[in-house]
Design a protein around this motif. Sequence first.
Motif, PDB file in Angstrom:
ATOM      1  N   PHE A 169     -17.770   0.827  -6.755  1.00 48.31           N
ATOM      2  CA  PHE A 169     -16.419   0.588  -7.253  1.00 48.31           C
ATOM      3  C   PHE A 169     -15.639  -0.285  -6.257  1.00 48.31           C
ATOM      4  CE2 PHE A 169     -12.009   1.874  -7.985  1.00 48.31           C
ATOM      5  CZ  PHE A 169     -11.923   1.760  -9.367  1.00 48.31           C
ATOM      6  N   MET A 170     -15.701   0.080  -4.979  1.00 49.75           N
ATOM      7  CA  MET A 170     -14.965  -0.672  -3.962  1.00 49.75           C
ATOM      8  C   MET A 170     -15.537  -2.075  -3.770  1.00 49.75           C
ATOM      9  SD  MET A 170     -12.427   1.046  -3.162  1.00 49.75           S
ATOM     10  CE  MET A 170     -11.851   2.700  -3.392  1.00 49.75           C
ATOM     11  N   ALA A 171     -16.822  -2.217  -3.977  1.00 56.59           N
ATOM     12  CA  ALA A 171     -17.421  -3.551  -3.883  1.00 56.59           C
ATOM     13  C   ALA A 171     -16.882  -4.454  -4.982  1.00 56.59           C
ATOM     14  CB  ALA A 171     -18.940  -3.455  -3.962  1.00 56.59           C
ATOM     15  N   VAL A 172     -16.711  -3.919  -6.182  1.00 62.51           N
ATOM     16  CA  VAL A 172     -16.168  -4.695  -7.298  1.00 62.51           C
ATOM     17  C   VAL A 172     -14.696  -5.031  -7.051  1.00 62.51           C
ATOM     18  CG1 VAL A 172     -15.607  -4.609  -9.766  1.00 62.51           C
ATOM     19  CG2 VAL A 172     -17.838  -3.834  -8.969  1.00 62.51           C
ATOM     20  N   VAL A 173     -13.972  -4.115  -6.407  1.00 65.83           N
ATOM     21  CA  VAL A 173     -12.556  -4.335  -6.117  1.00 65.83           C
ATOM     22  C   VAL A 173     -12.359  -5.612  -5.299  1.00 65.83           C
ATOM     23  CG1 VAL A 173     -10.637  -3.415  -4.728  1.00 65.83           C
ATOM     24  CG2 VAL A 173     -11.825  -1.939  -6.334  1.00 65.83           C
ATOM     25  N   GLU A 174     -13.325  -5.928  -4.465  1.00 67.32           N
ATOM     26  CA  GLU A 174     -13.233  -7.132  -3.628  1.00 67.32           C
ATOM     27  C   GLU A 174     -13.022  -8.388  -4.470  1.00 67.32           C
ATOM     28  OE1 GLU A 174     -13.087  -7.257  -0.224  1.00 67.32           O
ATOM     29  OE2 GLU A 174     -12.990  -5.077  -0.408  1.00 67.32           O
ATOM     30  N   ASN A 175     -13.423  -8.367  -5.720  1.00 67.48           N
ATOM     31  CA  ASN A 175     -13.275  -9.535  -6.597  1.00 67.48           C
ATOM     32  C   ASN A 175     -11.879  -9.634  -7.208  1.00 67.48           C
ATOM     33  OD1 ASN A 175     -16.002 -10.127  -6.194  1.00 67.48           O
ATOM     34  ND2 ASN A 175     -16.605  -8.787  -7.873  1.00 67.48           N
ATOM     35  N   TYR A 176     -10.985  -8.685  -6.898  1.00 69.66           N
ATOM     36  CA  TYR A 176      -9.663  -8.648  -7.509  1.00 69.66           C
ATOM     37  C   TYR A 176      -8.572  -8.628  -6.430  1.00 69.66           C
ATOM     38  CZ  TYR A 176     -12.219  -7.600 -11.746  1.00 69.66           C
ATOM     39  OH  TYR A 176     -13.089  -7.676 -12.809  1.00 69.66           O
ATOM     40  N   PRO A 177      -8.177  -9.817  -5.948  1.00 68.72           N
ATOM     41  CA  PRO A 177      -7.175  -9.860  -4.871  1.00 68.72           C
ATOM     42  C   PRO A 177      -5.831  -9.249  -5.264  1.00 68.72           C
ATOM     43  CG  PRO A 177      -7.834 -12.086  -5.551  1.00 68.72           C
ATOM     44  CD  PRO A 177      -8.661 -11.126  -6.328  1.00 68.72           C
ATOM     45  N   ASP A 178      -5.449  -9.369  -6.538  1.00 63.75           N
ATOM     46  CA  ASP A 178      -4.177  -8.776  -6.960  1.00 63.75           C
ATOM     47  C   ASP A 178      -4.237  -7.253  -6.848  1.00 63.75           C
ATOM     48  OD1 ASP A 178      -3.201 -11.271  -7.523  1.00 63.75           O
ATOM     49  OD2 ASP A 178      -3.575 -11.145  -9.686  1.00 63.75           O
ATOM     50  N   LEU A 179      -5.372  -6.682  -7.182  1.00 60.36           N
ATOM     51  CA  LEU A 179      -5.555  -5.237  -7.083  1.00 60.36           C
ATOM     52  C   LEU A 179      -5.510  -4.807  -5.618  1.00 60.36           C
ATOM     53  CD1 LEU A 179      -6.199  -2.447  -8.219  1.00 60.36           C
ATOM     54  CD2 LEU A 179      -8.607  -3.087  -8.224  1.00 60.36           C
ATOM     55  N   LYS A 180      -6.209  -5.541  -4.764  1.00 66.11           N
ATOM     56  CA  LYS A 180      -6.223  -5.196  -3.340  1.00 66.11           C
ATOM     57  C   LYS A 180      -4.833  -5.248  -2.733  1.00 66.11           C
ATOM     58  CE  LYS A 180      -9.194  -7.629  -1.153  1.00 66.11           C
ATOM     59  NZ  LYS A 180     -10.250  -8.457  -0.594  1.00 66.11           N
ATOM     60  N   ALA A 181      -3.971  -6.081  -3.304  1.00 66.18           N
ATOM     61  CA  ALA A 181      -2.601  -6.202  -2.796  1.00 66.18           C
ATOM     62  C   ALA A 181      -1.684  -5.116  -3.353  1.00 66.18           C
ATOM     63  CB  ALA A 181      -2.043  -7.581  -3.147  1.00 66.18           C
ATOM     64  N   ASP A 182      -2.090  -4.426  -4.379  1.00 69.06           N
ATOM     65  CA  ASP A 182      -1.264  -3.393  -5.017  1.00 69.06           C
ATOM     66  C   ASP A 182      -1.059  -2.224  -4.049  1.00 69.06           C
ATOM     67  OD1 ASP A 182      -1.155  -0.725  -6.643  1.00 69.06           O
ATOM     68  OD2 ASP A 182      -0.515  -2.287  -8.054  1.00 69.06           O
ATOM     69  N   GLN A 183       0.206  -1.878  -3.814  1.00 59.20           N
ATOM     70  CA  GLN A 183       0.555  -0.827  -2.851  1.00 59.20           C
ATOM     71  C   GLN A 183      -0.022   0.538  -3.259  1.00 59.20           C
ATOM     72  OE1 GLN A 183       2.044  -1.645  -0.071  1.00 59.20           O
ATOM     73  NE2 GLN A 183       2.048   0.420   0.743  1.00 59.20           N
ATOM     74  N   GLY A 184       0.043   0.865  -4.549  1.00 55.45           N
ATOM     75  CA  GLY A 184      -0.499   2.138  -5.028  1.00 55.45           C
ATOM     76  C   GLY A 184      -1.999   2.219  -4.808  1.00 55.45           C
ATOM     77  N   PHE A 185      -2.693   1.124  -5.078  1.00 57.02           N
ATOM     78  CA  PHE A 185      -4.141   1.096  -4.860  1.00 57.02           C
ATOM     79  C   PHE A 185      -4.470   1.290  -3.388  1.00 57.02           C
ATOM     80  CE2 PHE A 185      -7.838  -1.330  -3.495  1.00 57.02           C
ATOM     81  CZ  PHE A 185      -8.831  -0.636  -4.159  1.00 57.02           C
ATOM     82  N   ARG A 186      -3.750   0.585  -2.531  1.00 60.37           N
ATOM     83  CA  ARG A 186      -4.033   0.691  -1.090  1.00 60.37           C
ATOM     84  C   ARG A 186      -3.803   2.120  -0.591  1.00 60.37           C
ATOM     85  NH1 ARG A 186      -0.961  -4.406   0.893  1.00 60.37           N
ATOM     86  NH2 ARG A 186      -0.229  -2.909   2.409  1.00 60.37           N
ATOM     87  N   ALA A 187      -2.768   2.768  -1.093  1.00 64.15           N
ATOM     88  CA  ALA A 187      -2.503   4.153  -0.681  1.00 64.15           C
ATOM     89  C   ALA A 187      -3.631   5.075  -1.147  1.00 64.15           C
ATOM     90  CB  ALA A 187      -1.162   4.619  -1.239  1.00 64.15           C
ATOM     91  N   LEU A 188      -4.081   4.892  -2.389  1.00 63.85           N
ATOM     92  CA  LEU A 188      -5.184   5.713  -2.898  1.00 63.85           C
ATOM     93  C   LEU A 188      -6.473   5.437  -2.136  1.00 63.85           C
ATOM     94  CD1 LEU A 188      -4.513   5.508  -6.725  1.00 63.85           C
ATOM     95  CD2 LEU A 188      -4.538   7.589  -5.342  1.00 63.85           C
ATOM     96  N   GLN A 189      -6.712   4.173  -1.847  1.00 58.81           N
ATOM     97  CA  GLN A 189      -7.911   3.793  -1.103  1.00 58.81           C
ATOM     98  C   GLN A 189      -7.912   4.447   0.274  1.00 58.81           C
ATOM     99  OE1 GLN A 189      -8.167  -0.373  -0.025  1.00 58.81           O
ATOM    100  NE2 GLN A 189     -10.342  -0.396  -0.495  1.00 58.81           N
ATOM    101  N   GLN A 190      -6.773   4.429   0.925  1.00 60.79           N
ATOM    102  CA  GLN A 190      -6.674   5.043   2.245  1.00 60.79           C
ATOM    103  C   GLN A 190      -6.857   6.564   2.139  1.00 60.79           C
ATOM    104  OE1 GLN A 190      -3.166   4.051   4.445  1.00 60.79           O
ATOM    105  NE2 GLN A 190      -3.794   5.228   6.224  1.00 60.79           N
ATOM    106  N   ARG A 191      -6.254   7.182   1.142  1.00 59.02           N
ATOM    107  CA  ARG A 191      -6.387   8.635   0.953  1.00 59.02           C
ATOM    108  C   ARG A 191      -7.845   9.031   0.726  1.00 59.02           C
ATOM    109  NH1 ARG A 191      -5.789  13.731   1.745  1.00 59.02           N
ATOM    110  NH2 ARG A 191      -5.710  15.027  -0.099  1.00 59.02           N
ATOM    111  N   ILE A 192      -8.544   8.282  -0.110  1.00 57.07           N
ATOM    112  CA  ILE A 192      -9.953   8.590  -0.379  1.00 57.07           C
ATOM    113  C   ILE A 192     -10.798   8.369   0.873  1.00 57.07           C
ATOM    114  CG2 ILE A 192     -11.990   7.848  -1.690  1.00 57.07           C
ATOM    115  CD1 ILE A 192     -10.092   7.542  -4.107  1.00 57.07           C
ATOM    116  N   SER A 193     -10.477   7.333   1.630  1.00 57.53           N
ATOM    117  CA  SER A 193     -11.199   7.093   2.877  1.00 57.53           C
ATOM    118  C   SER A 193     -11.010   8.254   3.856  1.00 57.53           C
ATOM    119  CB  SER A 193     -10.708   5.784   3.503  1.00 57.53           C
ATOM    120  OG  SER A 193     -11.377   5.533   4.703  1.00 57.53           O
ATOM    121  N   GLU A 194      -9.786   8.747   3.960  1.00 60.99           N
ATOM    122  CA  GLU A 194      -9.513   9.895   4.832  1.00 60.99           C
ATOM    123  C   GLU A 194     -10.270  11.131   4.345  1.00 60.99           C
ATOM    124  OE1 GLU A 194      -5.277  10.245   4.665  1.00 60.99           O
ATOM    125  OE2 GLU A 194      -4.953   8.487   5.938  1.00 60.99           O
TER     126      GLU A 194
END
Length: 198
Positions: free
Chosen positions: A112-137
């Motif tokens: 899933f995260m590998a596919v996300v790399e193809n979507y710069p707008d998604l990577k810039a989304d604040q909500g996505f980044r917060a969720l990504q960080q939470r899941i990483s933790e």
Amino acid sequence: MANKKWFVTGAVVIAAVIAFVVVGSVGYFLSIYNGLVEMKNNIGRSWANVDVLLKQRHDELPKLVNTCEAYMQHERAVFDKLSDARAALAGARTVGQRAEAEHQITRAIGAFMAVVENYPDLKADQGFRALQQRISELENQIADRREFYNDVVTIFNTRLEQIPDSWVAQGMELKSAELFKISDRDREDPGVEFKLTA
């Protein structure tokens, strides 16, 4: 008369020694019993601690999917893998089944995260980044708690094989606990890589 007194005193000393040995032996075996009970309960508690984090991760995944679906409309296969992995987890009952389901989720998150790399707008989304960080933790905390669980299980299993603990364990009908193992596939390809962008 002196012989009789010596005999009585000797009998009292022998009885005291026998009583001391019996009480000491019973106390020793009770301490082994109590130690094994404590370790068995520690295994249950440490697994419950892993389970708490797995549940938190499980609860975060739908939020991540919902955040990403608007951006990734053409990536249905990635969402399906994540959904299948979550379903496998819901049906898992033993530690081994849970471990395999967790590895399946970890691989699905990695894809899933590998596919996300193809979507710069998604990577810039604040909500996505917060969720990504939470899941990483959560992934890091899960790894730490799995390691602790395996430590507790290893100590317990070792005691079950040691004498005299093994005798007490047989009387208690205790069996070796199952380690949380990773599959050979996961050894070869760790799969998850979270990249947080500033």
